[in-house]
Motif scaffolding. Structure first.
Motif, short mmCIF file in Angstrom:
data_model
loop_
_atom_site.label_atom_id
_atom_site.label_comp_id
_atom_site.label_asym_id
_atom_site.label_seq_id
_atom_site.Cartn_x
_atom_site.Cartn_y
_atom_site.Cartn_z
N TYR A 30 14.98 12.15 -47.04
CA TYR A 30 15.64 13.09 -47.87
C TYR A 30 16.97 13.46 -47.41
CZ TYR A 30 10.93 13.79 -49.45
OH TYR A 30 9.47 13.91 -50.22
N VAL A 37 10.69 3.61 -42.99
CA VAL A 37 9.18 2.77 -43.29
C VAL A 37 9.25 2.61 -45.01
CG1 VAL A 37 8.28 3.51 -41.13
CG2 VAL A 37 8.23 5.05 -43.28
N ASP A 43 3.10 7.43 -47.46
CA ASP A 43 2.15 8.06 -48.24
C ASP A 43 0.54 7.91 -47.66
OD1 ASP A 43 3.75 8.62 -50.19
OD2 ASP A 43 3.25 6.72 -51.55
N SER A 88 7.78 19.40 -55.71
CA SER A 88 7.28 18.29 -55.55
C SER A 88 6.01 17.79 -56.68
CB SER A 88 6.74 18.24 -54.07
OG SER A 88 6.36 16.66 -54.04
N GLU A 120 4.75 9.63 -69.01
CA GLU A 120 6.13 9.19 -68.83
C GLU A 120 6.27 8.39 -67.81
OE1 GLU A 120 8.55 12.96 -68.26
OE2 GLU A 120 7.36 14.05 -70.07
N SER A 127 15.60 13.98 -58.05
CA SER A 127 15.63 15.17 -59.06
C SER A 127 17.24 15.71 -59.08
CB SER A 127 14.65 16.16 -58.79
OG SER A 127 13.84 16.14 -57.76
N ARG A 143 17.38 19.02 -55.62
CA ARG A 143 16.36 19.70 -55.23
C ARG A 143 16.35 20.10 -53.82
NH1 ARG A 143 10.82 16.77 -55.24
NH2 ARG A 143 11.64 16.19 -53.33
N GLU A 177 16.02 13.11 -63.79
CA GLU A 177 16.23 12.20 -62.52
C GLU A 177 17.44 11.39 -62.62
OE1 GLU A 177 13.65 12.33 -60.53
OE2 GLU A 177 13.48 10.72 -59.36
N TYR A 229 14.12 15.32 -68.10
CA TYR A 229 12.68 15.45 -68.55
C TYR A 229 12.03 16.60 -68.61
CZ TYR A 229 12.52 14.76 -63.54
OH TYR A 229 12.63 14.98 -62.16
N LYS A 293 1.58 14.76 -68.10
CA LYS A 293 1.87 16.24 -67.89
C LYS A 293 1.01 16.61 -69.44
CE LYS A 293 6.55 15.25 -66.66
NZ LYS A 293 8.08 15.49 -66.81
N LYS A 317 0.53 6.77 -58.71
CA LYS A 317 1.62 5.81 -58.12
C LYS A 317 1.11 4.37 -58.32
CE LYS A 317 4.75 8.62 -56.01
NZ LYS A 317 4.73 8.78 -54.58
P1 NAD Z 1 7.88 12.09 -55.42
O1 NAD Z 1 9.55 11.78 -55.52
O2 NAD Z 1 7.11 11.24 -55.58
O3 NAD Z 1 7.59 12.98 -56.98
C1 NAD Z 1 8.12 13.86 -57.69
C2 NAD Z 1 9.62 13.62 -58.31
O4 NAD Z 1 9.35 12.75 -59.23
C3 NAD Z 1 10.24 14.71 -58.98
O5 NAD Z 1 10.86 15.89 -58.23
C4 NAD Z 1 11.00 14.20 -59.71
O6 NAD Z 1 12.36 14.12 -59.35
C5 NAD Z 1 10.55 12.73 -60.06
N1 NAD Z 1 10.09 12.25 -61.17
C6 NAD Z 1 10.56 11.07 -61.79
N2 NAD Z 1 10.33 10.62 -62.86
C7 NAD Z 1 9.68 11.98 -63.47
C8 NAD Z 1 9.32 12.25 -64.79
N3 NAD Z 1 8.99 11.59 -65.72
N4 NAD Z 1 8.71 13.61 -64.91
C9 NAD Z 1 8.91 14.22 -63.90
N5 NAD Z 1 9.31 13.92 -62.49
C10 NAD Z 1 9.75 13.02 -62.38
O7 NAD Z 1 7.59 13.35 -54.82
P2 NAD Z 1 8.58 13.88 -53.67
O8 NAD Z 1 7.84 15.14 -52.98
O9 NAD Z 1 9.91 13.95 -53.86
O10 NAD Z 1 8.53 12.95 -52.26
C11 NAD Z 1 7.25 11.85 -52.22
C12 NAD Z 1 7.96 10.72 -52.19
O11 NAD Z 1 8.92 10.40 -51.30
C13 NAD Z 1 6.76 9.50 -51.76
O12 NAD Z 1 6.92 8.46 -52.76
C14 NAD Z 1 7.17 9.21 -50.37
O13 NAD Z 1 6.54 7.97 -50.32
C15 NAD Z 1 8.57 9.24 -50.63
N6 NAD Z 1 9.01 9.46 -49.21
C16 NAD Z 1 9.17 8.28 -48.36
C17 NAD Z 1 9.54 8.42 -47.03
C18 NAD Z 1 9.74 7.31 -46.25
O14 NAD Z 1 10.08 7.56 -44.93
N7 NAD Z 1 9.61 5.98 -46.91
C19 NAD Z 1 9.81 9.84 -46.60
C20 NAD Z 1 9.53 10.49 -47.15
C21 NAD Z 1 9.06 10.72 -48.69
#
Ligand code: NAD
Length: 334
Positions: A30, A37, A43, A88, A120, A127, A143, A177, A229, A293, A317
């Protein structure tokens, strides 16, 4: 060891390093836009933390990754407080889990009316919040930690798909997004490689790294795009459903993804998931799942949210691509 077989002592010993590891990965992902990874590793470990905390709620602490949105707002960019928190989203990893989620959601007394959902594509970007005053773009922000994000106003002004002026003189916030199309990502990484610069791990990180720049001129060169969205204060526009909100944003001049679909039952949900699982690779932008949704916005509002995720939406997912052909043993990293 299965979470069901853990003693409280074992769970206590495991949870500290597990949280520390997830927080470290979260920071890399973030804040630094440089994950070390794959998402499915994050996840699976996150899910294990959720399972341990569900079994031993006394172990939940406010600093747990399950209680917080995104990363810390530690940044060189100016901070912006969100008038309405940016949350989230919960996720599920199979159709069966999705149906369980729907059944529980429909048991909620605030779930009224029909079982109509808007599906969707889940765009793999970051975001974005856009604030307009009298139809003019006045602020763009990320965000961040959900309450406090980063000011990227000058950066978003360089993105072609974001209107500087809306078709109506509205004073309102819109969310969506920000992403980097696959072709732009490939080109950027090629250029970076040729210049001896580190490449981005994936289009999502490239988009985040490109938007979160102090110098908007860098963002301008990065070919970012957007799909909007969400209208937090939808009632100000007289729209009643999520599908109508998307149409309204199209009319106002935003880019809105064209593949949303209103559905009413499990068969239709499955058909949509199957269709986009198959089409995924052919899309010019990355998607990492499907978002479901509740279509009726009044019901959405009544369902509300937990500290971290809305109760009216959920992400299905896609399985990690490596797993599509080979079933891997997931090793717990801690
Ligand atoms: P997320 O990104 O999985 O899901 C929430 C987000 O989806 C929303 O904030 C929005 O930005 C997005 N989104 C995309 N299309 C959308 C749509 N049509 N409608 C609504 N929202 C939409 O959640 P998160 O909490 O931001 O992050 C978790 C994700 O980040 C997981 O996929 C995780 O694997 C990844 N992550 C990876 C690592 C890593 O080290 N690889 C570390 C932290 C998080």
């Amino acid at each position: 060891k299965s979470v069901n077989d853990l003693t409280l002592k074992e769970a206590t010993a495991e949870i500290g390093p597990l949280k520390a590891q997830l927080l470290q990965w979260g920071k890399e992902y973030y804040e630094q836009d440089a994950p070390t990874v794959e998402d499915y590793v994050y996840d699976r470990n996150y899910q294990r933390l959720v399972d341990i905390e569900n079994r031993f709620p006394e172990l939940i602490t406010p600093d747990s990754p399950t209680q917080k949105v995104g990363g810390a707002a530690e940044t060189v960019l100016t901070k912006v407080e969100h008038a309405i928190p940016m949350l989230s989203m919960g996720d599920v990893f199979s159709v069966a889990e999705l149906m369980d989620f729907n059944a529980r959601q429909q048991d909620n007394p605030n779930f009224t009316g029909t079982t109509e959902y808007n599906l969707e594509l889940k765009i793999d970007g970051l975001s974005l919040s856009l604030v307009y005053e009298n139809g003019r773009l006045v602020q763009g922000s990320t965000r961040g930690n959900g309450m406090i994000g980063e000011d990227v106003t000058e950066n978003v002004k360089t993105i072609k798909s974001i209107p500087q002026k809306l078709a109506e003189p509205l004073s309102l916030e819109f969310r969506g997004e920000c992403f980097m199309p696959k072709a732009a990502f490939a080109k950027l990484n090629e250029e970076r490689e040729a210049n001896g610069l580190p490449t981005f791990a994936n289009p999502r990180n490239a988009a985040a790294g490109s938007l979160r720049q102090l110098d908007a001129k860098v963002t301008a060169k990065r070919e970012l795009d957007t799909f909007m969205y969400y209208i937090p204060e939808y009632e100000k526009l007289g729209v009643k459903t999520q599908a109508q909100a998307l149409d309204k944003m199209r009319q106002l001049g935003f880019h809105v993804n064209e593949f949303n679909r209103v559905v009413h039952n499990e068969a239709e949900i499955k058909a949509y998931i199957d269709e986009y699982t198959a089409k995924r690779d052919d899309l010019p932008y990355g998607i990492d799942g499907i978002v479901e949704k509740v279509n009726d916005l009044a019901v959405e509002e009544a369902l509300g949210a937990t500290v971290k995720v809305p109760r009216w939406e959920i992400a299905y997912k896609f399985p990690p691509e490596e797993q599509a052909t080979v079933v891997r043993d997931i090793e717990w990293t801690v």
